[in-house]
Scaffold this motif. Structure first.
Motif, mmCIF file in Angstrom:
data_model
loop_
_atom_site.group_PDB
_atom_site.id
_atom_site.type_symbol
_atom_site.label_atom_id
_atom_site.label_comp_id
_atom_site.label_asym_id
_atom_site.label_seq_id
_atom_site.Cartn_x
_atom_site.Cartn_y
_atom_site.Cartn_z
ATOM 1 N N UNK A 72 -8.883 33.689 -5.868
ATOM 2 C CA UNK A 72 -8.225 33.114 -7.047
ATOM 3 C C UNK A 72 -7.785 31.688 -6.739
ATOM 4 N N UNK A 73 -7.916 30.800 -7.729
ATOM 5 C CA UNK A 73 -7.475 29.419 -7.525
ATOM 6 C C UNK A 73 -5.954 29.353 -7.378
ATOM 7 N N UNK A 74 -5.507 28.449 -6.508
ATOM 8 C CA UNK A 74 -4.075 28.234 -6.304
ATOM 9 C C UNK A 74 -3.811 26.732 -6.261
ATOM 10 N N UNK A 75 -2.571 26.311 -6.540
ATOM 11 C CA UNK A 75 -2.247 24.882 -6.441
ATOM 12 C C UNK A 75 -2.332 24.401 -4.993
ATOM 13 N N UNK A 76 -2.482 23.098 -4.841
ATOM 14 C CA UNK A 76 -2.461 22.503 -3.502
ATOM 15 C C UNK A 76 -1.114 22.788 -2.846
ATOM 16 N N UNK A 77 -1.100 23.270 -1.596
ATOM 17 C CA UNK A 77 0.172 23.600 -0.941
ATOM 18 C C UNK A 77 1.080 22.393 -0.761
ATOM 19 N N UNK A 78 2.349 22.693 -0.566
ATOM 20 C CA UNK A 78 3.338 21.651 -0.268
ATOM 21 C C UNK A 78 2.869 20.790 0.898
ATOM 22 N N UNK A 79 2.416 21.422 1.975
ATOM 23 C CA UNK A 79 1.839 20.713 3.115
ATOM 24 C C UNK A 79 0.376 21.127 3.224
ATOM 25 N N UNK A 80 -0.563 20.272 2.821
ATOM 26 C CA UNK A 80 -1.967 20.672 2.813
ATOM 27 C C UNK A 80 -2.593 20.787 4.190
ATOM 28 N N UNK A 81 -1.921 20.257 5.213
ATOM 29 C CA UNK A 81 -2.481 20.310 6.554
ATOM 30 C C UNK A 81 -1.996 21.548 7.303
ATOM 31 N N UNK A 82 -2.841 21.984 8.237
ATOM 32 C CA UNK A 82 -2.541 23.192 9.022
ATOM 33 C C UNK A 82 -2.308 22.770 10.467
ATOM 34 N N UNK A 90 0.833 -1.204 0.000
ATOM 35 C CA UNK A 90 0.000 0.000 0.000
ATOM 36 C C UNK A 90 0.867 1.252 0.000
ATOM 37 N N UNK A 91 1.936 1.242 0.791
ATOM 38 C CA UNK A 91 2.838 2.397 0.824
ATOM 39 C C UNK A 91 3.526 2.613 -0.509
ATOM 40 N N UNK A 92 3.856 1.500 -1.196
ATOM 41 C CA UNK A 92 4.592 1.598 -2.452
ATOM 42 C C UNK A 92 3.670 1.979 -3.616
ATOM 43 N N UNK A 93 2.493 1.338 -3.670
ATOM 44 C CA UNK A 93 1.648 1.451 -4.855
ATOM 45 C C UNK A 93 0.555 2.505 -4.745
ATOM 46 N N UNK A 94 0.143 2.831 -3.524
ATOM 47 C CA UNK A 94 -0.995 3.738 -3.343
ATOM 48 C C UNK A 94 -0.575 4.914 -2.479
ATOM 49 N N UNK A 95 -0.645 6.118 -3.035
ATOM 50 C CA UNK A 95 -0.369 7.331 -2.270
ATOM 51 C C UNK A 95 -1.700 8.049 -2.063
ATOM 52 N N UNK A 96 -2.307 7.913 -0.901
ATOM 53 C CA UNK A 96 -3.640 8.498 -0.704
ATOM 54 C C UNK A 96 -3.590 10.014 -0.758
ATOM 55 N N UNK A 97 -4.626 10.635 -1.304
ATOM 56 C CA UNK A 97 -4.662 12.104 -1.318
ATOM 57 C C UNK A 97 -4.874 12.644 0.087
ATOM 58 N N UNK A 98 -4.512 13.893 0.292
ATOM 59 C CA UNK A 98 -4.787 14.537 1.574
ATOM 60 C C UNK A 98 -6.288 14.616 1.787
ATOM 61 N N UNK A 99 -6.702 14.548 3.046
ATOM 62 C CA UNK A 99 -8.125 14.641 3.359
ATOM 63 C C UNK A 99 -8.672 15.975 2.870
ATOM 64 N N UNK A 110 -5.954 34.636 2.996
ATOM 65 C CA UNK A 110 -6.076 33.326 3.627
ATOM 66 C C UNK A 110 -6.244 32.273 2.538
ATOM 67 N N UNK A 111 -5.562 31.144 2.703
ATOM 68 C CA UNK A 111 -5.617 30.066 1.722
ATOM 69 C C UNK A 111 -6.220 28.812 2.346
ATOM 70 N N UNK A 112 -7.096 28.169 1.603
ATOM 71 C CA UNK A 112 -7.707 26.917 2.052
ATOM 72 C C UNK A 112 -8.451 26.281 0.907
#
Length: 236
Positions: free
Chosen positions: A221-231, A82-91, A145-147
């Motif tokens: 304005x739309x922005x890319x997903x941050x490097x670290x999506x968690x706060x 699972x760690x190798x083949x599946x990278x789950x998206x951030x919540x 503010x970004x979210x």
């Protein structure tokens, strides 16, 4: 599962942890501050695998025949794969929409830097100051503010960041309701950079009745997903 298979599994899991810790992959599972522990765990597993291999080479082959582990041990390969083949998206929006806001009262409110340019704040920082400090430090300031966007059942849009205590399994959202010049079409999980101002308006989270402040939107304005999506600011 014989000793050689156990050793190979230990090495593979250790290598996977090292790979996750040297890339951004580990951020999908744990908070940023735990990176050294992820790397340490990988190094320990690889060292253990090397020690096992060295020990087995010095042990007669018959030793392995009499010390096989149950076949169910092969299930340990599943988390490795699972760690190798599946990278789950951030919540994202689904988790936020079904979990009540985790906003809690901070111990204090550090002074904000002066200036006329838009002040960049985390979602949790704005929400905490707006709710528990009555917006005293926010009045008259232009804020940025970004979210990501989530919608409740009534279609009300919220700007959200998920916060972690330790890992993604305990992630909880902090939400800001949007008013003013809100874009007419908002898609869940879209990341936006909002420029706006404080408003005393509040609402309650439909999930847990927790307090949710509003932000008066001027631009979005739309922005890319941050490097670290968690706060991580909401629980510090």
């Amino acid at each position: 599962m014989n000793r050689l298979a156990q050793t190979a599994l230990l090495f593979l899991l250790g290598a996977t942890l090292l790979h996750a810790g040297t890339t951004d992959l580990y951020l999908r599972y744990v908070k940023e501050g735990l990176r050294p522990l992820v790397l340490l765990a990988g190094a320990v597993l690889i060292t253990t695998a090397a020690a096992n291999l060295y020990h087995d080479r010095r042990t007669p082959a018959a030793h392995d025949h009499h010390h096989r582990e149950p076949r169910v041990s092969w299930l340990l390969t599943l988390p490795v794969l699972a760690l190798i083949l599946v990278a789950p998206p951030a919540l994202g929006s689904y988790s936020a929409a079904h979990t009540g806001t985790a906003l809690t009262k901070p111990f204090g409110f550090p002074a904000l830097p002066p200036g006329d340019t838009p002040l960049r704040l985390a979602v949790a920082d704005y929400a905490g100051r707006a709710v528990y400090d009555e917006g005293r430090s926010l009045r008259g300031r232009e804020l940025r503010i970004t979210g990501f966007i989530t919608l409740d059942r009534a279609g009300t849009p919220y700007l959200v960041r998920m916060g972690l205590n330790c890992c993604a399994a305990d992630a909880q959202p902090v939400k800001i309701a949007l008013a003013g010049d809100v874009p007419p079409v908002l898609r869940p999980d879209t990341w936006l950079e909002i420029t706006g101002t404080y408003t005393p308006r509040r609402t309650k989270d439909p999930v847990n009745n927790g307090p949710i402040p509003y932000l008066l939107v001027k631009t979005a304005r739309p922005v890319p997903t941050p490097h670290d999506p968690y706060d991580e600011t909401w629980n510090t």
